[in-house]
Scaffold this motif. Structure first.
Motif, PDB file in Angstrom:
ATOM      1  N   VAL A   6      -0.872   9.941   9.113  1.00 25.57           N
ATOM      2  CA  VAL A   6      -0.976  10.827   7.945  1.00 25.57           C
ATOM      3  C   VAL A   6      -0.212  10.239   6.766  1.00 25.57           C
ATOM      4  O   VAL A   6      -0.704  10.226   5.627  1.00 25.57           O
ATOM      5  N   VAL A   7       0.979   9.732   7.018  1.00 28.70           N
ATOM      6  CA  VAL A   7       1.777   9.114   5.962  1.00 28.70           C
ATOM      7  C   VAL A   7       1.055   7.894   5.405  1.00 28.70           C
ATOM      8  O   VAL A   7       1.039   7.662   4.182  1.00 28.70           O
ATOM      9  N   ASP A   8       0.421   7.117   6.277  1.00 26.21           N
ATOM     10  CA  ASP A   8      -0.316   5.941   5.835  1.00 26.21           C
ATOM     11  C   ASP A   8      -1.499   6.329   4.946  1.00 26.21           C
ATOM     12  O   ASP A   8      -1.753   5.696   3.917  1.00 26.21           O
ATOM     13  N   VAL A   9      -2.220   7.380   5.326  1.00 25.74           N
ATOM     14  CA  VAL A   9      -3.355   7.839   4.523  1.00 25.74           C
ATOM     15  C   VAL A   9      -2.882   8.355   3.163  1.00 25.74           C
ATOM     16  O   VAL A   9      -3.485   8.040   2.127  1.00 25.74           O
ATOM     17  N   VAL A  10      -1.807   9.112   3.147  1.00 27.21           N
ATOM     18  CA  VAL A  10      -1.274   9.643   1.897  1.00 27.21           C
ATOM     19  C   VAL A  10      -0.780   8.512   1.004  1.00 27.21           C
ATOM     20  O   VAL A  10      -1.020   8.508  -0.209  1.00 27.21           O
ATOM     21  N   ARG A  11      -0.126   7.523   1.590  1.00 28.84           N
ATOM     22  CA  ARG A  11       0.362   6.379   0.826  1.00 28.84           C
ATOM     23  C   ARG A  11      -0.801   5.629   0.184  1.00 28.84           C
ATOM     24  O   ARG A  11      -0.761   5.277  -0.999  1.00 28.84           O
ATOM     25  N   GLU A  12      -1.852   5.392   0.955  1.00 27.90           N
ATOM     26  CA  GLU A  12      -3.027   4.710   0.427  1.00 27.90           C
ATOM     27  C   GLU A  12      -3.694   5.527  -0.682  1.00 27.90           C
ATOM     28  O   GLU A  12      -4.126   4.979  -1.701  1.00 27.90           O
ATOM     29  N   LEU A  17      -4.778   6.440  -6.444  1.00 22.80           N
ATOM     30  CA  LEU A  17      -4.586   7.314  -7.601  1.00 22.80           C
ATOM     31  C   LEU A  17      -3.930   6.561  -8.747  1.00 22.80           C
ATOM     32  O   LEU A  17      -4.383   6.645  -9.900  1.00 22.80           O
ATOM     33  N   LEU A  18      -2.885   5.815  -8.461  1.00 23.21           N
ATOM     34  CA  LEU A  18      -2.206   5.045  -9.499  1.00 23.21           C
ATOM     35  C   LEU A  18      -3.111   3.955 -10.068  1.00 23.21           C
ATOM     36  O   LEU A  18      -3.116   3.712 -11.280  1.00 23.21           O
ATOM     37  N   ALA A  19      -3.877   3.297  -9.208  1.00 29.07           N
ATOM     38  CA  ALA A  19      -4.769   2.231  -9.678  1.00 29.07           C
ATOM     39  C   ALA A  19      -5.897   2.792 -10.530  1.00 29.07           C
ATOM     40  O   ALA A  19      -6.338   2.149 -11.489  1.00 29.07           O
ATOM     41  N   VAL A  20      -6.369   3.983 -10.209  1.00 29.49           N
ATOM     42  CA  VAL A  20      -7.476   4.576 -10.957  1.00 29.49           C
ATOM     43  C   VAL A  20      -6.983   5.147 -12.294  1.00 29.49           C
ATOM     44  O   VAL A  20      -7.654   5.015 -13.322  1.00 29.49           O
ATOM     45  N   ALA A  21      -5.823   5.759 -12.307  1.00 31.24           N
ATOM     46  CA  ALA A  21      -5.342   6.425 -13.514  1.00 31.24           C
ATOM     47  C   ALA A  21      -4.630   5.491 -14.491  1.00 31.24           C
ATOM     48  O   ALA A  21      -4.626   5.745 -15.698  1.00 31.24           O
ATOM     49  N   SER A  22      -4.053   4.419 -14.007  1.00 29.66           N
ATOM     50  CA  SER A  22      -3.221   3.586 -14.872  1.00 29.66           C
ATOM     51  C   SER A  22      -3.968   2.898 -16.015  1.00 29.66           C
ATOM     52  O   SER A  22      -3.404   2.819 -17.116  1.00 29.66           O
ATOM     53  N   PRO A  23      -5.190   2.390 -15.854  1.00 27.14           N
ATOM     54  CA  PRO A  23      -5.823   1.759 -17.021  1.00 27.14           C
ATOM     55  C   PRO A  23      -6.019   2.716 -18.195  1.00 27.14           C
ATOM     56  O   PRO A  23      -5.734   2.365 -19.347  1.00 27.14           O
ATOM     57  N   SER A  71     -15.576   2.438  -7.568  1.00 29.76           N
ATOM     58  CA  SER A  71     -15.520   1.558  -6.390  1.00 29.76           C
ATOM     59  C   SER A  71     -14.215   1.746  -5.622  1.00 29.76           C
ATOM     60  O   SER A  71     -14.208   1.699  -4.387  1.00 29.76           O
ATOM     61  N   SER A  72     -13.116   1.973  -6.326  1.00 29.22           N
ATOM     62  CA  SER A  72     -11.840   2.214  -5.649  1.00 29.22           C
ATOM     63  C   SER A  72     -11.872   3.502  -4.835  1.00 29.22           C
ATOM     64  O   SER A  72     -11.417   3.538  -3.685  1.00 29.22           O
ATOM     65  N   MET A  73     -12.427   4.554  -5.416  1.00 35.46           N
ATOM     66  CA  MET A  73     -12.487   5.826  -4.700  1.00 35.46           C
ATOM     67  C   MET A  73     -13.483   5.787  -3.543  1.00 35.46           C
ATOM     68  O   MET A  73     -13.242   6.384  -2.492  1.00 35.46           O
ATOM     69  N   ILE A  74     -14.575   5.046  -3.709  1.00 36.05           N
ATOM     70  CA  ILE A  74     -15.536   4.896  -2.614  1.00 36.05           C
ATOM     71  C   ILE A  74     -14.903   4.130  -1.460  1.00 36.05           C
ATOM     72  O   ILE A  74     -15.086   4.492  -0.291  1.00 36.05           O
ATOM     73  N   ALA A  75     -14.150   3.075  -1.775  1.00 39.21           N
ATOM     74  CA  ALA A  75     -13.478   2.309  -0.719  1.00 39.21           C
ATOM     75  C   ALA A  75     -12.485   3.181   0.037  1.00 39.21           C
ATOM     76  O   ALA A  75     -12.399   3.101   1.277  1.00 39.21           O
ATOM     77  N   GLN A  79     -12.768   4.254   4.018  1.00 40.86           N
ATOM     78  CA  GLN A  79     -11.652   4.042   4.935  1.00 40.86           C
ATOM     79  C   GLN A  79     -11.279   5.350   5.639  1.00 40.86           C
ATOM     80  O   GLN A  79     -11.031   5.363   6.852  1.00 40.86           O
ATOM     81  N   LEU A  80     -11.258   6.451   4.884  1.00 42.25           N
ATOM     82  CA  LEU A  80     -10.949   7.746   5.496  1.00 42.25           C
ATOM     83  C   LEU A  80     -12.028   8.164   6.490  1.00 42.25           C
ATOM     84  O   LEU A  80     -11.719   8.705   7.558  1.00 42.25           O
ATOM     85  N   ALA A  81     -13.290   7.899   6.161  1.00 39.59           N
ATOM     86  CA  ALA A  81     -14.386   8.248   7.076  1.00 39.59           C
ATOM     87  C   ALA A  81     -14.289   7.436   8.369  1.00 39.59           C
ATOM     88  O   ALA A  81     -14.557   7.958   9.459  1.00 39.59           O
ATOM     89  N   GLN A  82     -13.905   6.177   8.259  1.00 39.12           N
ATOM     90  CA  GLN A  82     -13.728   5.362   9.464  1.00 39.12           C
ATOM     91  C   GLN A  82     -12.576   5.870  10.314  1.00 39.12           C
ATOM     92  O   GLN A  82     -12.644   5.885  11.533  1.00 39.12           O
ATOM     93  N   ARG A  83     -11.501   6.282   9.659  1.00 36.40           N
ATOM     94  CA  ARG A  83     -10.363   6.849  10.407  1.00 36.40           C
ATOM     95  C   ARG A  83     -10.760   8.145  11.098  1.00 36.40           C
ATOM     96  O   ARG A  83     -10.363   8.409  12.240  1.00 36.40           O
TER      97      ARG A  83
END
Length: 87
Positions: A6-12, A17-23, A71-75, A79-83
């Motif tokens: 759970v911590v790993d999923v939240v961290r990812e 979120l930071l990568a999508v919002a920062s630009p 593309s970032s959110m789809i990836a 990953q969440l669907a695979q988990r």
């Protein structure tokens, strides 16, 4: 699912979120600083002068960065669907 997973999923999710919002936030910051500098140099203290250029810059940056954001959110979702399917 263990607490470490759970911590790993939240961290990812936070990193995505930071990568999508920062630009967009960096564009807004840069436009705001440039307009503030122009206002300080010309001593024009109009509060509404900041809004129109900043809104236009944000809309333009959203149009430019939207493929990267999607593309970032789809990836992340894949990953969440695979988990989830692995449980």
């Amino acid at each position: 699912m263990s607490p470490a997973d759970v911590v790993d999923v939240v961290r990812e999710a936070i990193w995505v979120l930071l990568a999508v919002a920062s630009p967009v936030m960096l564009v807004a910051l840069a436009v705001g600083l440039i307009i503030a500098l122009v206002q300080a140099l010309t001593q024009i203290q109009e509060m509404t002068l900041v809004f129109v250029p900043k809104i236009l810059a944000i809309f333009l940056s959203l149009i430019i960065f939207m493929p990267f954001m999607i593309s970032s959110m789809i990836a992340l979702m894949e990953q969440l669907a695979q988990r989830i399917s692995g449980i």
